[in-house]
Design a protein around this motif. Structure first.
Motif, short mmCIF file in Angstrom:
data_model
loop_
_atom_site.label_atom_id
_atom_site.label_comp_id
_atom_site.label_asym_id
_atom_site.label_seq_id
_atom_site.Cartn_x
_atom_site.Cartn_y
_atom_site.Cartn_z
N ASP A 31 0.89 -1.39 0.09
CA ASP A 31 0.08 0.00 -0.08
C ASP A 31 0.82 1.39 0.08
O ASP A 31 0.78 2.11 -0.88
N ASN A 32 1.78 1.14 0.99
CA ASN A 32 2.74 2.42 1.11
C ASN A 32 3.76 2.58 -0.01
O ASN A 32 3.84 3.72 -0.44
N VAL A 33 4.38 1.56 -0.43
CA VAL A 33 4.96 1.83 -1.90
C VAL A 33 4.32 2.34 -2.89
O VAL A 33 4.76 3.41 -3.59
N PHE A 34 2.95 1.93 -3.31
CA PHE A 34 2.38 2.36 -4.24
C PHE A 34 1.99 4.16 -3.83
O PHE A 34 1.95 4.85 -4.91
N ARG A 35 1.33 4.24 -2.99
CA ARG A 35 0.61 5.45 -2.51
C ARG A 35 1.85 6.56 -2.56
O ARG A 35 1.57 7.62 -3.13
N ASN A 36 2.97 6.15 -2.04
CA ASN A 36 3.88 7.19 -1.71
C ASN A 36 4.65 7.46 -3.30
O ASN A 36 5.17 8.74 -3.37
N SER A 37 5.20 6.34 -3.85
CA SER A 37 5.68 6.46 -5.18
C SER A 37 4.71 7.34 -6.15
O SER A 37 5.20 8.35 -6.82
N LEU A 38 3.16 7.18 -6.10
CA LEU A 38 2.52 7.92 -6.89
C LEU A 38 2.15 9.34 -6.58
O LEU A 38 2.37 10.34 -7.31
N ALA A 39 2.24 9.65 -5.08
CA ALA A 39 2.22 10.98 -4.69
C ALA A 39 3.43 11.83 -5.06
O ALA A 39 3.39 12.95 -5.42
N LEU A 40 4.77 11.16 -5.09
CA LEU A 40 5.92 11.89 -5.47
C LEU A 40 5.87 11.99 -6.89
O LEU A 40 6.26 12.96 -7.34
N ILE A 103 -4.10 -8.78 -8.88
CA ILE A 103 -5.09 -8.39 -9.68
C ILE A 103 -4.93 -6.69 -10.10
O ILE A 103 -4.58 -6.17 -11.04
N ILE A 104 -5.25 -6.14 -8.76
CA ILE A 104 -5.29 -4.44 -8.92
C ILE A 104 -3.91 -4.16 -9.12
O ILE A 104 -3.49 -3.18 -9.91
N MET A 105 -2.77 -4.68 -8.63
CA MET A 105 -1.44 -4.40 -8.82
C MET A 105 -1.08 -4.30 -10.42
O MET A 105 -0.39 -3.68 -10.82
N SER A 106 -1.54 -5.46 -11.04
CA SER A 106 -1.23 -5.89 -12.63
C SER A 106 -2.11 -4.72 -13.04
O SER A 106 -1.48 -4.04 -14.14
N LEU A 107 -3.13 -4.25 -12.58
CA LEU A 107 -3.95 -2.92 -13.43
C LEU A 107 -3.11 -1.80 -13.00
O LEU A 107 -3.06 -0.89 -14.12
N ALA A 108 -2.68 -1.55 -11.82
CA ALA A 108 -1.69 -0.44 -11.79
C ALA A 108 -0.27 -0.53 -12.54
O ALA A 108 -0.05 0.75 -13.25
N ALA A 109 0.09 -1.53 -13.13
CA ALA A 109 1.21 -1.74 -14.04
C ALA A 109 0.78 -1.14 -15.48
O ALA A 109 1.48 -0.51 -16.08
N ILE A 171 9.96 4.95 2.22
CA ILE A 171 11.52 5.14 1.89
C ILE A 171 11.65 4.44 0.19
O ILE A 171 12.18 5.23 -0.47
N LEU A 172 11.01 3.52 0.25
CA LEU A 172 11.44 2.37 -1.03
C LEU A 172 10.45 3.41 -2.21
O LEU A 172 10.93 3.31 -3.35
N GLY A 173 9.34 3.63 -1.87
CA GLY A 173 8.60 4.43 -2.92
C GLY A 173 9.35 5.94 -3.31
O GLY A 173 9.21 5.95 -4.60
N GLY A 174 10.17 6.34 -2.42
CA GLY A 174 10.88 7.54 -2.86
C GLY A 174 12.17 7.12 -3.75
O GLY A 174 12.50 7.79 -4.64
N LEU A 175 12.59 5.95 -3.32
CA LEU A 175 13.90 5.68 -4.06
C LEU A 175 13.31 5.13 -5.47
O LEU A 175 14.13 5.40 -6.35
N LEU A 176 12.36 4.50 -5.57
CA LEU A 176 12.01 3.76 -6.95
C LEU A 176 11.70 4.98 -7.94
O LEU A 176 11.81 4.98 -9.16
N PHE A 189 8.00 -4.17 -8.52
CA PHE A 189 7.89 -4.33 -6.99
C PHE A 189 6.29 -4.55 -6.41
O PHE A 189 6.12 -5.35 -5.54
N ILE A 190 5.44 -3.79 -6.90
CA ILE A 190 4.08 -3.92 -6.36
C ILE A 190 3.43 -5.06 -6.85
O ILE A 190 2.64 -5.79 -6.07
N ILE A 191 3.50 -5.65 -8.19
CA ILE A 191 3.11 -7.06 -8.42
C ILE A 191 4.06 -8.11 -7.65
O ILE A 191 3.20 -9.07 -7.22
N GLY A 192 4.96 -7.91 -7.33
CA GLY A 192 5.82 -8.96 -6.61
C GLY A 192 5.58 -9.11 -5.11
O GLY A 192 5.39 -9.88 -4.62
N LEU A 193 5.25 -7.83 -4.54
CA LEU A 193 4.92 -7.77 -3.20
C LEU A 193 3.42 -8.49 -2.85
O LEU A 193 3.23 -9.23 -2.05
N ALA A 194 2.56 -7.92 -4.03
CA ALA A 194 1.41 -8.54 -3.94
C ALA A 194 1.22 -9.97 -4.25
O ALA A 194 0.61 -10.96 -3.59
#
Length: 636
Positions: A31-40, A103-109, A171-176, A189-194
């Motif tokens: 959740d936090n990787v996706f939300r923070n990377s999207l916000a950045l 499935i949701i993370m695949s849609l994000a990709a 942190i990871l969201g910012g680095l990515l 990353f998000i598909i892998g974590l899911a």
């Protein structure tokens, strides 16, 4: 390794908890990787996206819209999610929810690939939906897999995992986002974590349905109000939910303001913001784990006021520390210069301690909700908790806008308002639910003047009526026994002790039964025995001190026949118990009247020893005297 640490380690390694812990940790992390990377990406690389939205170039609107889209599903779907978690087998339900995450993370990709801002915002809404269905089953499954003595530790690990996931995801969201081909890396990353989260969910042990024949109400509006009514059935549970929601009000307020606090108050760079976030998150993690140790592996509500006091004290100190910071230089300070300034370290420590006491505050509340809620609608009560959590988080954002946007308050001033408001909220909650205050006073007594070690408390029946008989050494005997035992106990005590200042508040809240000598007041004497019979008929535990008075010599006085009168009217098992080490304490008659001399020492070692239950037909005053005397031995 201490026994407490060993027990916590054993729990996290167990097959009945580890797969669940990994599953919920990876979900929060994702959740936090996706939300923070999207916000950045919205904040700094908005031009990479294509959108027909009329406000597609307004970063502030988009970031706030993203936050609303993630929280909104909690209002819409939590009530339905609570019903499903009560109706169906929970481990299978978790696997369905986790597969939907893949499935949701695949849609994000796909949305990243086509640089579709609308698609990513839609995915964010779907993620909020997935989280709203995971929340009730997440907390409802814990008491089905853990013993009651493990509930605090289990919830502590969950809270630790949640806030470490927030930290690492941020942190990871910012680095990515700083990598070449950032959206490709984020997608992987998000598909892998899911995927890993789904695979770990396959190892969660089964948790049978609570109400398999439950009829699902698919109307989210009517079911939301019905769900909130379930939460209100037990007042202490409902106020605990409000207290948890208040914690999230505070937590979101602090987390949301940290970036601007770093930039405008400390004059620091993003690395310093990461340090502040880490301090806050690690503080919550340590506070959560400390709960199990401080509570003695049981649900100890006395820790909750302690956590609330800490939140207020260190919230105020954060405000004071902010004004002790040195004047801003023209250049942004670096991580090295940040740690060279003592005032900055004070800010770091304050945030860590706010997090620590927040952990102490929230973990016992979650455990109590799980323990005291009927299993038949436990998930729906947790769904009500999620709804109110979301509402409080939304109000938190509105309050921040009003405070700093309209009222033009500084961030440190806003933090001061949070700390003072927490104090007022705590006073309100602890006044309307005096059990919190009672347990807090008992906790302070049993962890300051005395160190109480209990032996064989499991001999007290877990359910059903029973009478405890114990020797009577001091004015705080009842408090020490109440603090050690997990079941609520109705104490029968001499009225002068019941009427003692301060202690009277505790005794009244604990529903103690005052008794007077029959010769002095026969009506009160008979009323006390009527109360005892009522409590036993309701399945409660009653504790009496058959000596009828405090010992003045350290020896056990003969037991009076009142216990036989109780058993003749309501035959129940009798549990003998003995206090060791209290003779000579400030509250005993050693060396003169109790409480008329200076305490000899603090943190005295006390032992509470429990014997085997004795059937009512075998229990007599003489036999029980012998049992208690044998349990006490020579350790007066």
């Amino acid at each position: 390794m201490s026994s407490n640490s060993a027990k916590q380690t054993a729990l996290i390694k167990s097959k009945r908890f580890l797969p669940f812990f990994i599953t919920q940790f990876l979900g929060a992390f994702n959740d936090n990787v996706f939300r923070n990377s999207l916000a950045l990406l919205i904040g700094f690389q908005l031009t990479r996206f294509e959108s027909s939205l009329p406000f597609a170039d307004n970063k502030d609107i988009l970031i706030n819209l993203a936050a609303v889209l993630f929280i909104l599903p909690l209002f819409i779907f939590s009530a339905t999610a609570g019903q499903l978690a009560d109706k169906y087998e929970k481990s299978q339900l978790i696997r369905i929810v986790k597969f939907s995450e893949v499935i949701i993370m695949s849609l994000a990709a796909v949305a990243f690939y086509f640089s579709s801002l609308i698609g990513l915002l839609a995915v964010l809404f779907l993620m909020g939906t997935q989280s709203s269905f995971f929340g009730p089953v997440k907390y409802a499954i814990i008491p089905q897999h853990l013993k009651e003595t493990e509930l605090v530790a289990g919830n502590a690990w969950v809270e630790l995992g949640t806030f470490i996931a927030i930290l690492l995801g941020t942190i990871l969201g910012g680095l990515l986002t700083e990598l070449p081909s950032a959206t490709t890396w984020i997608s992987c990353f998000i598909i892998g974590l899911a995927t890993f989260g789904y695979l770990s969910s396959k190892h969660i042990p089964p948790a049978p349905s609570s109400v398999p024949d439950l009829h699902i109400n698919w109307n989210p509006i009517t079911q939301t109000f019905r769900t909130l009514r379930y939460a209100r059935e037990t007042r202490a549970v409902y106020l605990s939910i409000l207290a948890i929601s208040w914690f999230w009000f505070l937590g979101i307020a602090y987390l949301t303001q940290l970036p601007n606090f770093t930039s405008f108050v400390i004059n620091g760079n993003p690395n310093i913001w990461t340090c502040l976030l880490a301090s806050f998150s690690i503080g919550i993690a340590l506070g959560s784990l400390s709960c199990d140790r401080l509570s003695g592996h049981k649900i100890e509500l006395g820790i909750v006021p302690l956590g609330s006091i800490g939140l207020t004290i260190f919230g105020i100190d954060l405000f004071l520390a902010s004004y002790a910071l040195p004047p801003h230089n023209l250049e942004e300070i670096t991580i090295i210069s940040f740690f060279s300034i003592s005032a900055n370290l004070r800010v770091l420590i304050d945030l860590a301690l706010i997090g620590f006491f927040g952990g102490l505050f929230i973990v016992p509340l979650y455990a109590m909700i799980q323990s005291r809620t009927n299993e038949a609608y436990r998930a729906r009560v947790i769904a009500a908790n999620n709804i109110l959590n979301a509402l409080f988080m939304l109000v938190s954002g509105i309050c921040a806008i009003i405070s700093m946007g309209l009222l033009k308050l500084s961030i440190p001033q806003f933090f001061l308002i949070l700390a003072l408001s927490n104090g007022l909220v705590a006073i309100y909650v602890f006044s309307v639910v005096p059990e919190f205050t009672m347990r807090f006073l008992i906790y302070l007594l049993s962890h300051s003047m005395y160190r109480v070690k209990s032996l064989n408390l499991d001999r007290i029946p877990e359910t059903g009526p029973a009478v405890i008989v114990c020797n009577h050494v001091s004015y705080v005997d009842a408090l020490l026994i109440a603090g050690a035992c997990r079941r609520p106990i109705r104490f029968v005590m001499d009225k002068p002790i019941y009427d003692l200042p301060v202690l009277n508040f505790i005794f009244r809240v604990a529903k103690a039964i005052p008794i007077t000598a029959k010769a002095k007041h026969p009506t009160s004497f008979n009323h006390a025995f009527d109360r005892i019979a009522e409590e036993l008929e309701q399945g409660n535990v009653v504790c009496i001190f058959p000596e009828g008075k405090l010992t003045k010599t350290g020896e056990i006085n003969p037991f009076k026949r009142g216990i036989e009168k109780i058993l003749s009217r309501t035959p129940v098992p009798v549990v003998p118990m003995a206090l060791q080490g209290l003779w000579g304490s400030f509250f005993s008659h050693h060396g003169g009247p109790a409480m008329a001399k200076r305490p000899r020492r603090f943190w005295s070692k006390i032992r509470l020893v429990t014997g085997h239950p004795i059937p009512a037909e075998e229990a007599s005053a003489e036999k029980l005297y012998q049992e208690v005397a044998q349990l006490r031995g020579e350790n007066a």
